[in-house]
Motif scaffolding. Sequence first.
Motif, PDB file in Angstrom:
ATOM      1  N   LEU A 184       1.512  10.388 -49.594  1.00 17.84           N
ATOM      2  CA  LEU A 184       0.256  11.119 -49.796  1.00 17.84           C
ATOM      3  C   LEU A 184      -0.336  11.529 -48.444  1.00 17.84           C
ATOM      4  O   LEU A 184      -0.772  12.672 -48.255  1.00 17.84           O
ATOM      5  CB  LEU A 184      -0.738  10.228 -50.560  1.00 17.84           C
ATOM      6  CG  LEU A 184      -2.167  10.741 -50.670  1.00 17.84           C
ATOM      7  CD1 LEU A 184      -2.220  12.000 -51.538  1.00 17.84           C
ATOM      8  CD2 LEU A 184      -3.094   9.656 -51.232  1.00 17.84           C
ATOM      9  N   ALA A 185      -0.333  10.584 -47.502  1.00 12.28           N
ATOM     10  CA  ALA A 185      -0.910  10.863 -46.180  1.00 12.28           C
ATOM     11  C   ALA A 185      -0.181  12.018 -45.502  1.00 12.28           C
ATOM     12  O   ALA A 185      -0.817  12.939 -44.968  1.00 12.28           O
ATOM     13  CB  ALA A 185      -0.844   9.611 -45.306  1.00 12.28           C
ATOM     14  N   LEU A 186       1.145  11.991 -45.548  1.00 11.48           N
ATOM     15  CA  LEU A 186       1.903  13.050 -44.870  1.00 11.48           C
ATOM     16  C   LEU A 186       1.641  14.408 -45.525  1.00 11.48           C
ATOM     17  O   LEU A 186       1.522  15.428 -44.842  1.00 11.48           O
ATOM     18  CB  LEU A 186       3.399  12.708 -44.887  1.00 11.48           C
ATOM     19  CG  LEU A 186       3.766  11.455 -44.077  1.00 11.48           C
ATOM     20  CD1 LEU A 186       5.219  11.068 -44.312  1.00 11.48           C
ATOM     21  CD2 LEU A 186       3.513  11.672 -42.586  1.00 11.48           C
ATOM     22  N   ALA A 187       1.531  14.399 -46.849  1.00 14.35           N
ATOM     23  CA  ALA A 187       1.277  15.669 -47.536  1.00 14.35           C
ATOM     24  C   ALA A 187      -0.133  16.183 -47.243  1.00 14.35           C
ATOM     25  O   ALA A 187      -0.345  17.391 -47.100  1.00 14.35           O
ATOM     26  CB  ALA A 187       1.479  15.505 -49.037  1.00 14.35           C
ATOM     27  N   MET A 188      -1.093  15.292 -47.147  1.00 20.15           N
ATOM     28  CA  MET A 188      -2.452  15.741 -46.815  1.00 20.15           C
ATOM     29  C   MET A 188      -2.492  16.325 -45.405  1.00 20.15           C
ATOM     30  O   MET A 188      -3.134  17.347 -45.157  1.00 20.15           O
ATOM     31  CB  MET A 188      -3.461  14.593 -46.982  1.00 20.15           C
ATOM     32  CG  MET A 188      -3.728  14.266 -48.460  1.00 20.15           C
ATOM     33  SD  MET A 188      -4.902  12.909 -48.734  1.00 20.15           S
ATOM     34  CE  MET A 188      -6.446  13.626 -48.169  1.00 20.15           C
ATOM     35  N   VAL A 194       5.548  16.865 -40.336  1.00 20.01           N
ATOM     36  CA  VAL A 194       4.999  16.961 -41.708  1.00 20.01           C
ATOM     37  C   VAL A 194       5.381  18.279 -42.387  1.00 20.01           C
ATOM     38  O   VAL A 194       4.988  18.514 -43.530  1.00 20.01           O
ATOM     39  CB  VAL A 194       3.453  16.805 -41.744  1.00 20.01           C
ATOM     40  CG1 VAL A 194       3.047  15.433 -41.252  1.00 20.01           C
ATOM     41  CG2 VAL A 194       2.755  17.906 -40.967  1.00 20.01           C
ATOM     42  N   LYS A 195       6.117  19.104 -41.676  1.00 15.63           N
ATOM     43  CA  LYS A 195       6.437  20.428 -42.206  1.00 15.63           C
ATOM     44  C   LYS A 195       7.063  20.374 -43.600  1.00 15.63           C
ATOM     45  O   LYS A 195       6.723  21.150 -44.485  1.00 15.63           O
ATOM     46  CB  LYS A 195       7.380  21.136 -41.229  1.00 15.63           C
ATOM     47  CG  LYS A 195       7.182  22.626 -41.257  1.00 15.63           C
ATOM     48  CD  LYS A 195       7.967  23.318 -40.158  1.00 15.63           C
ATOM     49  CE  LYS A 195       7.267  24.610 -39.787  1.00 15.63           C
ATOM     50  NZ  LYS A 195       7.303  24.877 -38.376  1.00 15.63           N
ATOM     51  N   GLU A 196       7.980  19.446 -43.761  1.00 17.17           N
ATOM     52  CA  GLU A 196       8.687  19.355 -45.048  1.00 17.17           C
ATOM     53  C   GLU A 196       7.858  18.622 -46.108  1.00 17.17           C
ATOM     54  O   GLU A 196       8.273  18.546 -47.262  1.00 17.17           O
ATOM     55  CB  GLU A 196      10.019  18.606 -44.870  1.00 17.17           C
ATOM     56  CG  GLU A 196      10.931  19.175 -43.790  1.00 17.17           C
ATOM     57  CD  GLU A 196      11.322  20.609 -44.094  1.00 17.17           C
ATOM     58  OE1 GLU A 196      11.592  20.903 -45.275  1.00 17.17           O
ATOM     59  OE2 GLU A 196      11.318  21.441 -43.156  1.00 17.17           O
ATOM     60  N   TRP A 197       6.743  18.035 -45.672  1.00 17.38           N
ATOM     61  CA  TRP A 197       5.990  17.196 -46.611  1.00 17.38           C
ATOM     62  C   TRP A 197       5.011  18.014 -47.442  1.00 17.38           C
ATOM     63  O   TRP A 197       3.796  17.867 -47.358  1.00 17.38           O
ATOM     64  CB  TRP A 197       5.270  16.060 -45.868  1.00 17.38           C
ATOM     65  CG  TRP A 197       6.217  14.926 -45.657  1.00 17.38           C
ATOM     66  CD1 TRP A 197       6.899  14.628 -44.521  1.00 17.38           C
ATOM     67  CD2 TRP A 197       6.616  13.987 -46.637  1.00 17.38           C
ATOM     68  NE1 TRP A 197       7.716  13.548 -44.734  1.00 17.38           N
ATOM     69  CE2 TRP A 197       7.566  13.129 -46.028  1.00 17.38           C
ATOM     70  CE3 TRP A 197       6.298  13.772 -47.986  1.00 17.38           C
ATOM     71  CZ2 TRP A 197       8.178  12.078 -46.714  1.00 17.38           C
ATOM     72  CZ3 TRP A 197       6.896  12.737 -48.668  1.00 17.38           C
ATOM     73  CH2 TRP A 197       7.835  11.900 -48.036  1.00 17.38           C
TER      74      TRP A 197
END
Lengths: 798, 113
Positions: A260-264, A293-296
């Motif tokens: 969740l953190a990486l996607a945020m 985080v590009k892929e997240w």
Amino acid sequence: MAFERNPDLYRKDWRWQEGDLTVTRTCHWSAPGCHDSCGVLLYTDKDDKLVKIEGDPNQTYNNGTLCMRCLNMLEAVDHPDRLKYPMKRAGERGEDKWERISWEEALDIIEENVRRIQKEYGPESIVGMMGTGRNCNWAVPLITYAGFGSPNFALGFLSGDSCMLPRAAIGAAVMGDLPIIDAAQFWPERYDHEGWKRPDYVFIVGNNPLKSNGDGFLGHWIVEMMKMGTKLIVSDPQLTWLAAKAEIWLQGRPGTDGALALAMIHVIIEEDLYDHQFVDEWCYGFDKLAECVKEWTPERAEEITWIPADKIRRAARLFASGNPSSLQWGVAVDMNVGGIPQAHAWIAMNAICGNIEKPGGNLIARDAYGMVLSYPYGYDKYVSPEMQALRIGLDFSPLHRFAAGAATAHGDSILQCIETGKPYPIKMIWFQSTNPIANMAGEAPRVYDAINKMDFVVVVDVFKTPTAVAFADLVLPAAMSCERNSIRGWWTPTRAITKVSSYYEAKSDEEIVVAVCSRLNPENFKPRTDLELLEEAVENGIDNPPFTYAELTKMVDSWPERPYGMHELGLLRSDGQPGFNTPTGKIELYSIVLEALGDPPLPYYEEPRESPQSTPELAEEYPLVLTTGHRSYEFFHSEHRQQPTMREFHPWPLVEMHPDTARKYGVADGDWVWIENTRGRCRQVVHETPTMDPRVINAEHGWWFPEQGAEEPSLFGVFDSNINNLTNQCVTGATGYGAPYKSQLCKIYKCTDENSDVMPSKQVTELGGFKYDRIQYSDDAVHDNTNEEVLGGRKYVY
Amino acid sequence: MSIKDHGLLINYDFCTGCHSCEVACKKEHDLPEGQWGIRVLQDGPREKEDGTWEYTYMPLPTTLCDLCEARVEEGRLPTCVHHCQARVMQFGPYEELARELSNMPRTVIYAVK
Ligand code: SF4
Ligand code: SF4
Ligand code: SF4
């Protein structure tokens, strides 16, 4: 006219007389414990007996409010089961047979055993343990360092040190400190403090602050801010009351907040919602973070977390839109194998949004006046560098060496050390205010076996716990908070804790430090009374506290100056330069320290080692995700179970599940149900609630039943409802920090007479425990199926 | 001052269900197991049609509530009000409490005595 309190009854003095009663204005800490220190008025009669407690309305920390545990203080203090005298074991371990002895005799026994073990095996073979952070934060380390001469102080076998220490360690590594939410708690005038503003959004992850009050933060301060208009974003696998009030509730799968953190962060960077100025001036490694985080995408995170991608996007946008927003994080961040990288990600998210050191954002928290009365206290003074090098777990968890606040020996490694005798044997454990077979340690039956191998065990506590009955050769009675002179140094303000009463022969943690250390190390350890020890502690404050302990008692509390923007003012680094206390002087989104230690320098996500995604075959037999460790208002971990009022509110251990889950497994509200996985089982009472995801159940921890028998096999039923029959030891993150307490797999089935024939307490104490392979750190265990690439080739070896 | 003119205001919008009022009252009045001067009732949690949640606690003074008359006479607040962790309770004359209502939605005033 509005009702006004009579000011004569609520004075700002530290002590006054009201008729026959003496009123002492002071602070409570533990025992009984919690992470806070609220201001209290203690009323004692002419025999110095505590007869009443009220919240102190002049202490702005809590503004007169109290939670039910302090309100019920008399039931704790006057409880007939309290330990009154030192006792030595008179029968076999577990038989609950004791002989009352004097403190002198107890000290003789301690001295004889410590000297023998020091001589035969070395001081490092003695381990001192306490439970979670309470008012023995410095006492137990000090006994370990100054008394035993050992570097091995630890938190009750806590796996992966996964309570605040991972966040503290990564905070130290990437920003030099630990950030906590600004509820104006650093100033006595609180919300009226000039410049303070309420945050627009508070993002709550990994805790329910109303019940847990973690990290020296009183959870109800969030409610005060909500009244002023603060909005919430809550990530929690269960709908808490705060989540119900939130703008967005993110109901994730336990153990996946890292994704969740990486996607945020992905959303915040991709949509250009970050604070460019703060990033340019005060963050290091932004481009590398952006790359990682590009892929997240939220869609990728949705697959992992079960949180809809659009909710993740909205949460990220709202958080980034706040001026400021702030982050209220908690122990669930620590309690998974990816605890360190997850905490790193939350720090990074908060930093790029520019919330650090801003009014209403997250502030760097340090103990007032540099009075660090916690785990490192006395380490350098009493433990030689050669001995420090022997601290257990340092060789494979170098981050433990790095973070001063993390001066703990590594719980899993101690366990393994006991089991294998390598690299050296452990012969004695001193348990003070910890009950590890009830909670804190994972894999309780395994820990039970390990402790039984000890030559000599001392238990210091306020009640005769299962740990005391099972293992203690010597039991020492500890004083409760109102019976001790002490000091609260954790964050702000510095608070005096003033003795108003006594209880039989119980001694305060401070008095026990003095008794033990002046017996074992009279030349180097100078204080001879608790008050001398406390005066020395004040003198040791790095920032020259402007009071003596005697003065503090009369001041009740003291609040140091605390400006905003400490990094800009050059107040964080020892060289006095502006910046954060890191190699680059910036908040390191890409960590120089982790890189140097051979740990992954950027945040990453690690899937729980046991989950529907990482072990689908196991999930066929154990289809439910099990989470545990959430708090209740009544209890602090394994404490308070003997108080009738608490049990009136909360009589039994509850396992919460969605009504659909209950129906599916043929159980209903109020049924006893077995919760089982590959490591063991325990039973709890079903509580149906629509707040849970039907794929997840939420079991309580810390249960024992003081009303049941003490002697084995019962041990107050400590194993019967013990969720730690199902948790792990020696399954930790790449840094040695973080363990999967919050995310296991399990199955449930209704308790019947037939399947309840052998209760867990009997299984553990008489039948050799549950049968399965206990995981050890080694080359070929733990990591063979997971994430070799993110672990940077690190191997768990001695 | 007559206690009969005084009531309890509770902004139940922010009541967290923390039980402090219940325990404070039990201890002040030495109430045995099973007896209460105030009870915290609960509605929900229940998902609404728009996907948000109803989750409300509602403290209810019982017939044992005497508005802490003895405390009030000494110049102390009722102990539930004094200790309420969310600070959602107020004690005072009705007219004053009523004035609070206009900017405090989801609030009740109890006339107890
Ligand atoms: S949080 Fe509760 S138990 Fe802890 S000091 Fe405050 S009132 Fe007492
Ligand atoms: S006013 Fe006093 S008696 Fe009434 S509910 Fe509150 S604490 Fe109990
Ligand atoms: S003390 Fe206050 S917040 Fe807690 S349950 Fe009672 S009214 Fe609600």
